[in-house]
Write an enzyme that holds these catalytic residues in place. Sequence first.
Site, PDB file in Angstrom:
ATOM      1  N   TYR A 489     -19.852  30.816 -39.106  1.00  6.88           N
ATOM      2  CA  TYR A 489     -19.492  31.592 -40.509  1.00  6.88           C
ATOM      3  C   TYR A 489     -19.904  33.048 -40.727  1.00  6.88           C
ATOM      4  CZ  TYR A 489     -19.409  31.755 -45.593  1.00  6.88           C
ATOM      5  OH  TYR A 489     -18.981  32.291 -46.924  1.00  6.88           O
ATOM      6  N   SER A 569     -13.083  30.124 -45.004  1.00  5.54           N
ATOM      7  CA  SER A 569     -13.665  31.059 -45.994  1.00  5.54           C
ATOM      8  C   SER A 569     -13.866  32.450 -45.202  1.00  5.54           C
ATOM      9  CB  SER A 569     -14.636  30.776 -46.810  1.00  5.54           C
ATOM     10  OG  SER A 569     -14.555  31.415 -48.166  1.00  5.54           O
ATOM     11  N   ASP A 652      -6.634  27.381 -54.906  1.00  6.45           N
ATOM     12  CA  ASP A 652      -7.712  28.138 -54.552  1.00  6.45           C
ATOM     13  C   ASP A 652      -7.823  29.215 -55.478  1.00  6.45           C
ATOM     14  OD1 ASP A 652      -9.690  29.412 -53.386  1.00  6.45           O
ATOM     15  OD2 ASP A 652      -8.889  29.180 -51.346  1.00  6.45           O
ATOM     16  N   HIS A 686     -10.782  25.932 -53.519  1.00  7.11           N
ATOM     17  CA  HIS A 686     -11.411  26.439 -52.158  1.00  7.11           C
ATOM     18  C   HIS A 686     -12.012  25.495 -51.465  1.00  7.11           C
ATOM     19  CE1 HIS A 686     -12.437  29.819 -49.714  1.00  7.11           C
ATOM     20  NE2 HIS A 686     -13.860  29.513 -49.942  1.00  7.11           N
TER      21      HIS A 686
END
Length: 713
Positions: A489, A569, A652, A686
């Site tokens: 991430y 994301s 989203d 999302h």
Amino acid sequence: MKQIPTDLVPALLMVCAFAAVLVPREAGAQGRVAYPATRTVDAKDVLHGVTVPDPYRWLEDAKSPEVQAWMKAQDDLTRKELAKVPERARLLARLKELAYLDSVSAPAKRGSRFFLTRRHATKEKSVVYWKEGKAGEEKVLFDPNGWSKDGSVGLGDWQPSHDGTKVVYQLKENNSDEATLRVIDVATGKVSEVDVIPGGKYATASWTPDGSGFYYTWLPTDPKIPVDERPGHQEVRFHRLGEDPAKDRVVHGKLGDPTAFLSAALSRNGRWLVLYVQYGWTSNDVLYRDLADPEQADRWTPLVVGTEAQWTVEVLADRFFVTTNDGAPRSRVFEVDPLRPARKEWKEVVPERKDATLVSASVLGGRLALNYLKDASSLLEVRELDGTLVREVKLPGLGTVDGPFGLPDEDEAYYSFESYTTPREIHATSMKTGAQELWFRLKVPVDPSGFEVEQVFFPSKDGTRLSMFLVHRKGMKRDGTARTILYGYGGFQVSETPHFSAMLYPWLEEGGVWAAVNLRGGGEYGEEWHRAGMLLQKQNTFDDFLAAARWLSAEKVTSPERLAIYGGSNGGLLVGAAMTQEPKAFSAVLCAVPLLDMVRYHLFGSGRTWISEYGSADDPRQLAALRAYSPYHAVKTGTAYPATLLLSADSDDRVDPMHARKFAAALQAATTGGPVLLRIERNAGHGGADMVKSAVESRADEYAFVLANTKGK
């Protein structure tokens, strides 16, 4: 681009556009996939003297009939191709066995009532229950499973009043961030028809002690306000039950700054109203009101303003316990008298630790509960309010603690523990004595004892020491033949720690390895670690990830033809950058709800609120850095990119799906490598859809795609 009403579009044009989308291109170099036709346009921006082409800009307009037809054609193709993978049916069946489980949250006590959430093996969505007293009979408060036929209506945040008689909750369509606030009477189950508040996208209610009303963040829903400017119109309001929400009192007006967030919390005794003004993920201001003092009740007193640091406040009676990374990148705690708020009057009660990062400090049962991360694994301490150590809570091993949770003036608290091979456990504990009791243990149809977790350390490109967790079968030989998924991430202070996921086990049972790396930009090692992977330093995050991939191959855990990368994301940006910078390092890419056009990201969804993390094309230096790694702009024709599955969601409203659409189009036109597929989850935001079956289908597709596009033993 201005949207033309569909009733003004000539029918012939509509038919031609739809037909054009469905004309297939010639199959790619591997002869496996014929993509839907995708046109290009001569769109470009000139920014600070730099020309930035954007040939797929037309795909930004999701309301366009042509774009809708293109999306359908892409999603249909993807699902057809994934259905061909022989292993998918077996994976899907195993995932269903592992996903439909009975689970429960830690209880939250309010007044004499307890509230908890249960996930039932027979239901798609979690159900919220309440009971009178700890031993009372559980009764249903919310069951979102029956709220809509297609499961598109869901439950967001919910907050019981202090006496447990009322609950304010978010009602969400398509699991998007947009929400309407509603209020339910707990005893009767009746939902108020008066207390209906649109604009609850960022709202977490904070109740008054008597339950007569609550403070919340309100966001206008006026469609005339551009989406990227809406956050600048946030207000903090107070709603009194039974009154018209349109007349709610404005406690703090709009800032006019779309990069900032407003929120407020009222102390449990109702005296102190604390206001937060959050500027991205690096700094915030804190102000407060003394509602017991008529002269101060309508006046904001600054506690801290204008610093490059973060601050959170826990209130116990008439004392503030302030956690901050100001002058302490790994955070520390101060005790503050709000009647004497000058910084020189503050008392440090918990100094910064150099070997661990303070994640949270909570006042529970009249003591401080401190949750730390030490090398990305949890460490839990209990201290007196003056900072004196009472005990370190013994944990089962390397893993993640959530909590503890409880009330400032009640002894009993709860925390959960889990790791990659330890299903989630919830423990009840006494803040006074330290006595513990296992309250819940997740039961799963898998034996984790056959698998092991390694934590390894290795250098990044610039020599920075990195940590990574490896999960695999015990006794696995390092001969480079194991298929591996590398996950990361690396942003917004998010820490990658060991969590249990039953749906990871079908991959492990296939002989696969799961690798999760701690990247700069995250929060594992404090604010300096975060800042080293943001703005002009963002390339460090990608360098760290690529270093992890090289380590996995060098140490013969896997090899490039057996390695897949996965991120969602901000993690979608991560894998997009990694695959365009070093396409030969991987064979497959799972890129979920991603940011990929970093030149225009701030113009869509919640993008302006991330400028402090990434920068903006409005700044010439930041534009240069953004363009240097922006995955959409890095795609080069004739390059053999890894097989790529882009996972998007039709509703989203956080990261606009235009990123996935434009990147898919660019890759399909450019690559001479593996297939490029775009999967679009319906009625999903999302975080995806909130039904188990949607998560199971998505994970089956992900694993099937990786198996089909990596080399086996």
